[in-house]
Write a protein that holds these residues in place. Structure first.
Motif, PDB file in Angstrom:
ATOM      1  N   PRO A 131      35.940  33.910  28.708  1.00 11.89           N
ATOM      2  CA  PRO A 131      35.221  34.061  29.974  1.00 11.89           C
ATOM      3  C   PRO A 131      34.552  32.807  30.521  1.00 11.89           C
ATOM      4  O   PRO A 131      34.319  32.710  31.732  1.00 11.89           O
ATOM      5  CB  PRO A 131      34.178  35.142  29.666  1.00 11.89           C
ATOM      6  CG  PRO A 131      34.041  35.151  28.179  1.00 11.89           C
ATOM      7  CD  PRO A 131      35.392  34.788  27.653  1.00 11.89           C
ATOM      8  N   GLY A 161      34.840  34.551  33.746  1.00 14.05           N
ATOM      9  CA  GLY A 161      33.969  35.712  33.604  1.00 14.05           C
ATOM     10  C   GLY A 161      33.213  36.033  34.884  1.00 14.05           C
ATOM     11  O   GLY A 161      33.102  37.202  35.272  1.00 14.05           O
ATOM     12  N   ASN A 165      33.799  39.604  36.748  1.00 11.46           N
ATOM     13  CA  ASN A 165      32.670  40.528  36.824  1.00 11.46           C
ATOM     14  C   ASN A 165      31.994  40.501  38.186  1.00 11.46           C
ATOM     15  O   ASN A 165      31.311  41.452  38.561  1.00 11.46           O
ATOM     16  CB  ASN A 165      31.642  40.184  35.742  1.00 11.46           C
ATOM     17  CG  ASN A 165      32.077  40.647  34.367  1.00 11.46           C
ATOM     18  OD1 ASN A 165      32.440  41.794  34.176  1.00 11.46           O
ATOM     19  ND2 ASN A 165      32.047  39.743  33.399  1.00 11.46           N
ATOM     20  N   SER A 180      40.071  39.216  40.547  1.00 15.18           N
ATOM     21  CA  SER A 180      40.155  40.333  39.592  1.00 15.18           C
ATOM     22  C   SER A 180      41.445  41.125  39.738  1.00 15.18           C
ATOM     23  O   SER A 180      41.889  41.779  38.784  1.00 15.18           O
ATOM     24  CB  SER A 180      38.944  41.256  39.752  1.00 15.18           C
ATOM     25  OG  SER A 180      38.823  41.699  41.091  1.00 15.18           O
ATOM     26  N   TYR A 186      41.855  43.158  29.969  1.00 16.94           N
ATOM     27  CA  TYR A 186      40.530  42.691  29.563  1.00 16.94           C
ATOM     28  C   TYR A 186      40.318  43.005  28.084  1.00 16.94           C
ATOM     29  O   TYR A 186      40.694  44.082  27.607  1.00 16.94           O
ATOM     30  CB  TYR A 186      39.419  43.416  30.335  1.00 16.94           C
ATOM     31  CG  TYR A 186      39.481  43.285  31.836  1.00 16.94           C
ATOM     32  CD1 TYR A 186      39.167  42.088  32.460  1.00 16.94           C
ATOM     33  CD2 TYR A 186      39.832  44.371  32.628  1.00 16.94           C
ATOM     34  CE1 TYR A 186      39.203  41.972  33.843  1.00 16.94           C
ATOM     35  CE2 TYR A 186      39.873  44.279  34.008  1.00 16.94           C
ATOM     36  CZ  TYR A 186      39.563  43.076  34.610  1.00 16.94           C
ATOM     37  OH  TYR A 186      39.603  42.956  35.969  1.00 16.94           O
ATOM     38  N   GLU A 187      39.698  42.081  27.368  1.00 16.81           N
ATOM     39  CA  GLU A 187      39.213  42.352  26.018  1.00 16.81           C
ATOM     40  C   GLU A 187      37.694  42.498  26.125  1.00 16.81           C
ATOM     41  O   GLU A 187      36.995  41.547  26.497  1.00 16.81           O
ATOM     42  CB  GLU A 187      39.577  41.228  25.054  1.00 16.81           C
ATOM     43  CG  GLU A 187      39.175  41.526  23.616  1.00 16.81           C
ATOM     44  CD  GLU A 187      39.465  40.365  22.674  1.00 16.81           C
ATOM     45  OE1 GLU A 187      39.364  40.567  21.443  1.00 16.81           O
ATOM     46  OE2 GLU A 187      39.772  39.253  23.152  1.00 16.81           O
ATOM     47  N   ILE A 188      37.180  43.690  25.826  1.00 17.91           N
ATOM     48  CA  ILE A 188      35.783  44.028  26.058  1.00 17.91           C
ATOM     49  C   ILE A 188      35.126  44.492  24.765  1.00 17.91           C
ATOM     50  O   ILE A 188      35.713  45.272  24.006  1.00 17.91           O
ATOM     51  CB  ILE A 188      35.662  45.161  27.106  1.00 17.91           C
ATOM     52  CG1 ILE A 188      36.360  44.779  28.420  1.00 17.91           C
ATOM     53  CG2 ILE A 188      34.204  45.543  27.352  1.00 17.91           C
ATOM     54  CD1 ILE A 188      35.622  43.759  29.236  1.00 17.91           C
ATOM     55  N   ILE A 211      35.698  47.392  35.772  1.00 22.43           N
ATOM     56  CA  ILE A 211      35.118  46.090  35.413  1.00 22.43           C
ATOM     57  C   ILE A 211      34.822  45.194  36.622  1.00 22.43           C
ATOM     58  O   ILE A 211      33.727  44.642  36.734  1.00 22.43           O
ATOM     59  CB  ILE A 211      36.044  45.360  34.414  1.00 22.43           C
ATOM     60  CG1 ILE A 211      35.976  46.030  33.034  1.00 22.43           C
ATOM     61  CG2 ILE A 211      35.672  43.884  34.299  1.00 22.43           C
ATOM     62  CD1 ILE A 211      34.649  45.878  32.331  1.00 22.43           C
ATOM     63  N   GLY A 216      29.107  42.532  34.549  1.00 17.27           N
ATOM     64  CA  GLY A 216      28.928  42.546  33.103  1.00 17.27           C
ATOM     65  C   GLY A 216      28.048  43.665  32.591  1.00 17.27           C
ATOM     66  O   GLY A 216      27.475  43.555  31.506  1.00 17.27           O
ATOM     67  N   LEU A 221      32.642  40.922  28.247  1.00 17.73           N
ATOM     68  CA  LEU A 221      33.998  40.397  28.380  1.00 17.73           C
ATOM     69  C   LEU A 221      34.161  39.200  27.441  1.00 17.73           C
ATOM     70  O   LEU A 221      33.388  38.239  27.517  1.00 17.73           O
ATOM     71  CB  LEU A 221      34.250  39.969  29.824  1.00 17.73           C
ATOM     72  CG  LEU A 221      35.598  39.314  30.129  1.00 17.73           C
ATOM     73  CD1 LEU A 221      36.720  40.341  30.012  1.00 17.73           C
ATOM     74  CD2 LEU A 221      35.589  38.698  31.533  1.00 17.73           C
ATOM     75  N   ALA A 224      40.416  37.499  28.816  1.00 19.71           N
ATOM     76  CA  ALA A 224      41.181  38.164  29.872  1.00 19.71           C
ATOM     77  C   ALA A 224      42.577  37.562  29.927  1.00 19.71           C
ATOM     78  O   ALA A 224      42.768  36.369  29.662  1.00 19.71           O
ATOM     79  CB  ALA A 224      40.490  38.003  31.221  1.00 19.71           C
TER      80      ALA A 224
END
Length: 563
Positions: A131, A161, A165, A180, A186-188, A211, A216, A221, A224
């Motif tokens: 991010p 990021g 966000n 976006s 996304y890895e959250i 997201i 955030g 996050l 991505a």
């Protein structure tokens, strides 16, 4: 608006802050610029060091850092600790909104290590990044490979990021949508420490669509996957001057990229890049770009302009020359074109350093530009911040394309801010209703720029001191922003949340749709762990009691009233 037409306003009595702002250039030249240059250089060295590591090594470090985040979240005691925030200092954010939510007691999670490009996958045409990777970093790595993110926000310091966000746009957004919209996955890290990968078609699809614009407040996050496109070495840029009233300028802007026959997906009719600058109420320059090969750019008779050199005229002033010399075409190296507004921060550099656009300054000190926005914020106290909120406008008005003329007339009448930046973007019709969404039934109107699957919007960028302020007259900045926000609500427009907002909670949820966002907050345990997006965006200080009471109440009453 001409001086004769300008409303008569009383003169404003000067206070000590006026003189501090007037001579702030001394602090900028001798403190902010040298430190900014040093930080830029150190960041560059860090990027080079990261690039020297193999993708395997970067992935290993990423996995270790994710484990640290999970461990930190699990250390939080909900009954004793405050709501979760990143450990990033409030003044580091590029946005102009005061990050006052961090002044309440909070539980910090350090994400500063997440600043690496994890992989550039040529087969999938996806870049997997952390991010805190910024636009300058990713374009420096990808453009030499003749690849690029589909949407590259102009300023180097803008991070992945923040653009996900929050909000991100570029001259290619009339094709690809907002930043976006180009994200594949996304890895959250969720509130309970669970790490999930959200895509539009897996079990976390609701989270995937929730997201963007959430600031955030649904989870942390940590990476991505973002769409890549093939690019060429140069941008063939056409500058076309237009003279007329604001409605005529708006129509010329629309015609520059939206075929009147509705053939919006035809690459022969639609340019790769679009940007317009309105310099006053009667003059503007429309710019359209198409990718071009090195061989084409270097053909005899073609003009190549390396706008990235420190001594070059600022881009917006260079474009303005078209008003005198007429339409012209030139070739700009692709990466230099992407970051054309970085050195002068659009035209805000003129307010920060009034003489920085002069040839002598560009040659002697232009290599240190721009000052880091974060340092500018760090060197101003609360009185200075409040002064800028009242006497200065940095706002983006996202409006349906067919209402651009109305928006320009509103800005001219209420704020008198020039230049104005125009950049189109698609707002896609999605399977679910997100925080920002196209007008219901737009696909049946067949308006210029629209398709069956996306409504064309435009970012009307308003960045500068209003006319009354420049004339030394009374100007109520907070009231002007309130009127702008009301106008946006009435015209199905949106206000990016990086900016200073005067919205109360009821009006915030009239502008944005709460349903999917609130569903995701409850489903994924964000309530009671992360601050809600309204309170994170809200202007002014937030007490711990105020934030906790708002979280406890579920905010259902406000959303019901907004509906």
């Amino acid at each position: 608006m001409s001086d004769l037409e300008a409303p008569l306003r009383p003169k404003r009595k000067k206070v000590w802050v006026d003189y501090f702002v007037r001579f702030r250039w001394i602090l900028v030249i001798f403190v902010v610029l040298p430190i900014s240059f040093t930080l830029y250089f150190l960041t560059y060295l860090g990027d080079v060091k990261s690039e020297m590591k193999s993708y395997k090594q970067r992935q290993k470090e990423h996995d270790e850092n994710v484990k640290k985040v999970v461990k930190r979240l699990k250390e939080r005691n909900p009954s004793k600790d405050g709501l979760v925030c990143t450990a990033r200092k409030p003044w580091i954010a590029v946005g102009m909104r005061n990050v006052d939510y961090k002044r309440a007691r909070h539980f910090e999670v350090d994400l500063s290590a997440f600043c690496n490009i994890l992989e550039i996958d040529r087969e999938r045409m996806v870049a997997r990044v952390e991010p805190l990777v910024n636009m300058g970093q990713i374009s420096r790595a990808s453009v030499p490979m003749n690849l690029s993110l589909a949407v590259v926000a102009e300023l180097d310091d803008l991070t992945v990021g923040g653009l996900i966000n929050g909000y991100g746009i570029e001259g290619s957004s009339h094709i690809y949508g907002l930043f976006s919209d180009t994200v594949v996955a996304y890895e959250i890290v969720l509130a309970d420490g669970q790490v999930v990968r959200a895509t539009k078609d897996n079990e976390y699809s609701d989270l995937f669509y929730a997201i963007p614009w959430s600031q955030g407040t649904l989870g942390l996050l940590v990476s991505a996957e973002i769409k890549l496109i093939p690019v060429k070495e140069y941008m063939r840029l056409t500058y076309k001057p237009v003279v007329g009233n604001l409605k005529e300028l708006a129509q010329a802007y629309i015609d520059s990229f939206a075929p009147r026959d509705g053939d919006q997906d035809n690459p022969e009719k639609v340019p790769d890049f679009v940007e317009t600058m309105i310099y006053n109420s009667t003059e503007g320059v429309m710019m359209t770009g198409r990718y071009a090969s090195k061989e084409e750019a270097k053909k005899k008779g073609n003009v190549i302009n390396n706008v990235g050199w420190w001594f070059k005229p600022w881009f917006y002033q260079h474009a303005q020359t078209a008003l005198k010399k007429g339409e012209f075409v030139e070739y700009i190296p692709t990466r230099e074109y992407y970051h054309r507004h970085t050195r002068c921060l659009y035209w805000e550099g003129k307010l920060i350093l009034p003489f920085a656009d002069q040839w002598w300054f560009r040659f002697l000190l232009g290599w240190m530009m721009p000052p880091k926005v974060s340092l500018l914020k760090a060197t101003q106290g609360e009185a200075i911040r409040n002064y800028y909120h009242e006497m200065h406008v940095i706002q983006d008005m996202l409006v349906p394309l067919y209402k651009v003329g109305d928006a320009l007339e509103w800005v001219d009448r209420e704020m008198e801010v020039y230049p104005i930046w125009l950049c189109p973007h698609r707002l896609f019709k999605l399977p679910v209703k997100t925080m920002v969404y196209p007008e219901p039934g737009f696909e049946h109107q067949h308006r210029q720029g629209d398709t069956s699957y996306a409504q064309m919007f435009t970012d009307v960028g308003v960045y500068y001191s209003p006319g009354p302020v420049l004339r030394g007259e009374v100007f109520d900045g907070a009231d002007a922003v309130r009127r702008m926000e009301n106008w946006l609500i009435e015209n199905h427009g949106f206000q990016p949340q990086y900016a200073v907002s005067e919205l109360n909670e009821k009006k915030f949820w009239r502008m944005f749709d709460a349903d999917l966002y609130e569903h995701a907050r409850k489903k994924y345990g964000a309530v009671g762990t992360f601050m809600s997006v309204y309170y994170k965006s809200k202007k002014g200080r937030k007490t711990e009691k105020e934030v906790q009471e708002a979280e406890q109440a579920h905010l259902e009453t406000a959303y019901a009233e907004a509906g």
